[in-house]
Design a protein around this motif. Sequence first.
Motif, PDB file in Angstrom:
ATOM      1  N   LEU A   1       7.966 -12.699  -7.032  1.00 42.38           N
ATOM      2  CA  LEU A   1       8.372 -11.790  -5.961  1.00 42.38           C
ATOM      3  C   LEU A   1       8.116 -10.343  -6.333  1.00 42.38           C
ATOM      4  O   LEU A   1       7.762  -9.528  -5.481  1.00 42.38           O
ATOM      5  CB  LEU A   1       9.857 -12.004  -5.649  1.00 42.38           C
ATOM      6  CG  LEU A   1      10.224 -13.366  -5.018  1.00 42.38           C
ATOM      7  CD1 LEU A   1      11.727 -13.474  -4.870  1.00 42.38           C
ATOM      8  CD2 LEU A   1       9.541 -13.531  -3.672  1.00 42.38           C
ATOM      9  N   GLU A   2       8.283 -10.000  -7.591  1.00 45.25           N
ATOM     10  CA  GLU A   2       7.988  -8.626  -8.010  1.00 45.25           C
ATOM     11  C   GLU A   2       6.510  -8.291  -7.836  1.00 45.25           C
ATOM     12  O   GLU A   2       6.155  -7.151  -7.544  1.00 45.25           O
ATOM     13  CB  GLU A   2       8.394  -8.444  -9.467  1.00 45.25           C
ATOM     14  CG  GLU A   2       9.906  -8.415  -9.675  1.00 45.25           C
ATOM     15  CD  GLU A   2      10.255  -8.238 -11.148  1.00 45.25           C
ATOM     16  OE1 GLU A   2       9.305  -8.150 -11.963  1.00 45.25           O
ATOM     17  OE2 GLU A   2      11.461  -8.197 -11.471  1.00 45.25           O
ATOM     18  N   MET A   3       5.643  -9.304  -7.983  1.00 43.26           N
ATOM     19  CA  MET A   3       4.217  -9.042  -7.868  1.00 43.26           C
ATOM     20  C   MET A   3       3.711  -9.180  -6.429  1.00 43.26           C
ATOM     21  O   MET A   3       2.991  -8.315  -5.915  1.00 43.26           O
ATOM     22  CB  MET A   3       3.451 -10.021  -8.788  1.00 43.26           C
ATOM     23  CG  MET A   3       1.945  -9.882  -8.704  1.00 43.26           C
ATOM     24  SD  MET A   3       1.352  -8.241  -9.189  1.00 43.26           S
ATOM     25  CE  MET A   3       1.688  -8.305 -10.943  1.00 43.26           C
TER      26      MET A   3
ATOM     27  N   PRO B   1       7.241  -8.547  -0.413  1.00 43.86           N
ATOM     28  CA  PRO B   1       6.999  -7.492   0.594  1.00 43.86           C
ATOM     29  C   PRO B   1       6.926  -6.099  -0.022  1.00 43.86           C
ATOM     30  O   PRO B   1       6.175  -5.259   0.446  1.00 43.86           O
ATOM     31  CB  PRO B   1       8.195  -7.629   1.550  1.00 43.86           C
ATOM     32  CG  PRO B   1       8.680  -9.027   1.364  1.00 43.86           C
ATOM     33  CD  PRO B   1       8.411  -9.374  -0.049  1.00 43.86           C
ATOM     34  N   GLU B   2       7.704  -5.867  -1.014  1.00 44.48           N
ATOM     35  CA  GLU B   2       7.680  -4.572  -1.699  1.00 44.48           C
ATOM     36  C   GLU B   2       7.178  -4.742  -3.117  1.00 44.48           C
ATOM     37  O   GLU B   2       7.612  -4.039  -4.034  1.00 44.48           O
ATOM     38  CB  GLU B   2       9.088  -3.958  -1.699  1.00 44.48           C
ATOM     39  CG  GLU B   2       9.672  -3.709  -0.328  1.00 44.48           C
ATOM     40  CD  GLU B   2       8.862  -2.678   0.449  1.00 44.48           C
ATOM     41  OE1 GLU B   2       8.239  -1.804  -0.195  1.00 44.48           O
ATOM     42  OE2 GLU B   2       8.854  -2.759   1.680  1.00 44.48           O
ATOM     43  N   GLY B   3       6.281  -5.698  -3.313  1.00 42.47           N
ATOM     44  CA  GLY B   3       5.802  -5.991  -4.645  1.00 42.47           C
ATOM     45  C   GLY B   3       4.777  -5.001  -5.152  1.00 42.47           C
ATOM     46  O   GLY B   3       4.309  -4.091  -4.453  1.00 42.47           O
ATOM     47  N   ALA B   4       4.443  -5.238  -6.412  1.00 41.18           N
ATOM     48  CA  ALA B   4       3.499  -4.317  -7.063  1.00 41.18           C
ATOM     49  C   ALA B   4       2.098  -4.431  -6.458  1.00 41.18           C
ATOM     50  O   ALA B   4       1.352  -3.445  -6.421  1.00 41.18           O
ATOM     51  CB  ALA B   4       3.455  -4.611  -8.564  1.00 41.18           C
ATOM     52  N   LEU B   5       1.712  -5.620  -5.973  1.00 40.01           N
ATOM     53  CA  LEU B   5       0.379  -5.792  -5.408  1.00 40.01           C
ATOM     54  C   LEU B   5       0.192  -4.951  -4.149  1.00 40.01           C
ATOM     55  O   LEU B   5      -0.868  -4.348  -3.929  1.00 40.01           O
ATOM     56  CB  LEU B   5       0.137  -7.276  -5.100  1.00 40.01           C
ATOM     57  CG  LEU B   5      -1.226  -7.630  -4.546  1.00 40.01           C
ATOM     58  CD1 LEU B   5      -2.316  -7.279  -5.559  1.00 40.01           C
ATOM     59  CD2 LEU B   5      -1.288  -9.100  -4.177  1.00 40.01           C
ATOM     60  N   LYS B   6       1.214  -4.883  -3.297  1.00 40.12           N
ATOM     61  CA  LYS B   6       1.114  -4.087  -2.075  1.00 40.12           C
ATOM     62  C   LYS B   6       0.938  -2.611  -2.409  1.00 40.12           C
ATOM     63  O   LYS B   6       0.123  -1.903  -1.795  1.00 40.12           O
ATOM     64  CB  LYS B   6       2.359  -4.307  -1.229  1.00 40.12           C
ATOM     65  CG  LYS B   6       2.305  -3.603   0.112  1.00 40.12           C
ATOM     66  CD  LYS B   6       3.512  -3.949   0.956  1.00 40.12           C
ATOM     67  CE  LYS B   6       3.431  -3.267   2.328  1.00 40.12           C
ATOM     68  NZ  LYS B   6       4.592  -3.594   3.164  1.00 40.12           N
TER      69      LYS B   6
ATOM     70  N   GLU C   1      -2.496   2.164  -2.848  1.00 38.05           N
ATOM     71  CA  GLU C   1      -3.101   3.209  -3.684  1.00 38.05           C
ATOM     72  C   GLU C   1      -4.621   3.085  -3.674  1.00 38.05           C
ATOM     73  O   GLU C   1      -5.350   4.086  -3.612  1.00 38.05           O
ATOM     74  CB  GLU C   1      -2.556   3.093  -5.112  1.00 38.05           C
ATOM     75  CG  GLU C   1      -1.075   3.460  -5.232  1.00 38.05           C
ATOM     76  CD  GLU C   1      -0.576   3.312  -6.660  1.00 38.05           C
ATOM     77  OE1 GLU C   1      -1.387   2.903  -7.522  1.00 38.05           O
ATOM     78  OE2 GLU C   1       0.615   3.580  -6.897  1.00 38.05           O
ATOM     79  N   GLY C   2      -5.140   1.844  -3.741  1.00 37.92           N
ATOM     80  CA  GLY C   2      -6.602   1.666  -3.716  1.00 37.92           C
ATOM     81  C   GLY C   2      -7.219   2.122  -2.401  1.00 37.92           C
ATOM     82  O   GLY C   2      -8.285   2.738  -2.382  1.00 37.92           O
ATOM     83  N   LYS C   3      -6.541   1.825  -1.286  1.00 38.81           N
ATOM     84  CA  LYS C   3      -7.052   2.248   0.010  1.00 38.81           C
ATOM     85  C   LYS C   3      -7.073   3.764   0.124  1.00 38.81           C
ATOM     86  O   LYS C   3      -8.041   4.367   0.610  1.00 38.81           O
ATOM     87  CB  LYS C   3      -6.180   1.644   1.110  1.00 38.81           C
ATOM     88  CG  LYS C   3      -6.645   1.963   2.518  1.00 38.81           C
ATOM     89  CD  LYS C   3      -5.756   1.279   3.529  1.00 38.81           C
ATOM     90  CE  LYS C   3      -6.213   1.616   4.953  1.00 38.81           C
ATOM     91  NZ  LYS C   3      -5.352   0.985   5.966  1.00 38.81           N
ATOM     92  N   GLY C   4      -5.999   4.400  -0.367  1.00 37.22           N
ATOM     93  CA  GLY C   4      -5.962   5.858  -0.312  1.00 37.22           C
ATOM     94  C   GLY C   4      -7.054   6.485  -1.150  1.00 37.22           C
ATOM     95  O   GLY C   4      -7.708   7.446  -0.739  1.00 37.22           O
ATOM     96  N   ARG C   5      -7.290   5.922  -2.327  1.00 39.55           N
ATOM     97  CA  ARG C   5      -8.340   6.471  -3.193  1.00 39.55           C
ATOM     98  C   ARG C   5      -9.726   6.247  -2.584  1.00 39.55           C
ATOM     99  O   ARG C   5     -10.613   7.107  -2.700  1.00 39.55           O
ATOM    100  CB  ARG C   5      -8.271   5.797  -4.563  1.00 39.55           C
ATOM    101  CG  ARG C   5      -7.036   6.210  -5.375  1.00 39.55           C
ATOM    102  CD  ARG C   5      -6.977   5.467  -6.679  1.00 39.55           C
ATOM    103  NE  ARG C   5      -5.778   5.830  -7.432  1.00 39.55           N
ATOM    104  CZ  ARG C   5      -5.419   5.253  -8.573  1.00 39.55           C
ATOM    105  NH1 ARG C   5      -6.198   4.293  -9.072  1.00 39.55           N
ATOM    106  NH2 ARG C   5      -4.328   5.643  -9.188  1.00 39.55           N
TER     107      ARG C   5
END
Length: 381
Positions: A290-292, A295-300, A305-309
């Motif tokens: 669940l951490e990864m 809904p509020e995991g690290a993958l999201k 961040e990748g989309k913004g970059r």
Amino acid sequence: MDAQSSAKMNTRKRRKEVPGPNGATEEDGISSKMPRCAIGLQQPAPFSDEIEVDFSKPYVRVTMEEASRGTPCDRPVRVYADGIFDLFHCGHARALMQAKNLFPNTYLIVGVCSDELTHNFKGFTVMNENERYDAVQHCRYVDEVVRNAPWTLTPEFLAEHRIDFVAHDDIPYSSAGSDDVYKHIKEAGMFAPTQRTEGISTSDIITRIVRDYDVYARRNLQRGYTAKELNVSFINEKKYHLQERVDKVKKKVKDVEEKSKEFVQKVEEKSIDLIQKWEEKSREFIGSFLEMFGPEGALKHMLKEGKGRMLQAISPKQSPSSSPTRERSPSPSFRWPFSGKTSPPSSPANLSRHKAAAYDIRYNYLKEGKFGSHILLAQVH
């Protein structure tokens, strides 16, 4: 008689009190605790016919009051106790201990009846007379042993052994045609009652042996006694051997059952431990998942961040929308492709302005999410 009644009251009083070590009470003259002492009797009590008696001194019997107060060391109170003492046990020893502690200075004489008298008046004995004599001799409370003691005490016997008091339990002892063989002793004021030990007697011991006869017969056969010595028939001997084998098999089965129960218990304990560990590990795995991927995991957050970059990388440093030309209206000569009217070919200057306006429109659509980045790149190139 007053002294005799007082002795009875003391006996009743002792029965109510809590006994100390070896069944003794404080009134028996034995303290509840005493220092360890290695000094004790090293020889058995002598027989009466082996002791030299000084008959030059006259024999004067002491009273109960004098005996209770205490007598001189050279004049102990001579107390007599008699019995069969077959299969000598703790009940015998406690009775003799009470007789020894009746007075401060007591000399205990114990009479043991012969086999002939015992078989005639009471019954057959397990131990013969010599064995019973020897057993009483080695009791620590006994000072002198009288062999072949009379069944009924006579005045001549009392005078011969210079007896002051006779100790026995106060229950009437009917035998030899008398309701109580100690009746004349009680009437003479020479009777000192003692307390019987409940739950133990020679008859009780014999009853236990007879009740469990098969067990003890098998026990002695195992220890090497022959069937003839035990007066066991051939058939019973074979039966006992068969029972012994059956008992061995039962014991082995019982041992196997106990071991199997222990094994099953160990397996259950280990399985419970494994289940608990698996539950703990599963909770940890679910929490990490669940951490990864939650809904509020690290993958999201990584995708955001990748989309913004990516958007930052493909966007120009200075947006065309910031130029003043964005607010200008298109040239009169510019026409949309879907317009019905045709226009004459534009000049090169007009074409460059048209391209800039189209680039500005596509860029705004990209920011609003209406076109993909791959379409924009294809059109720009």
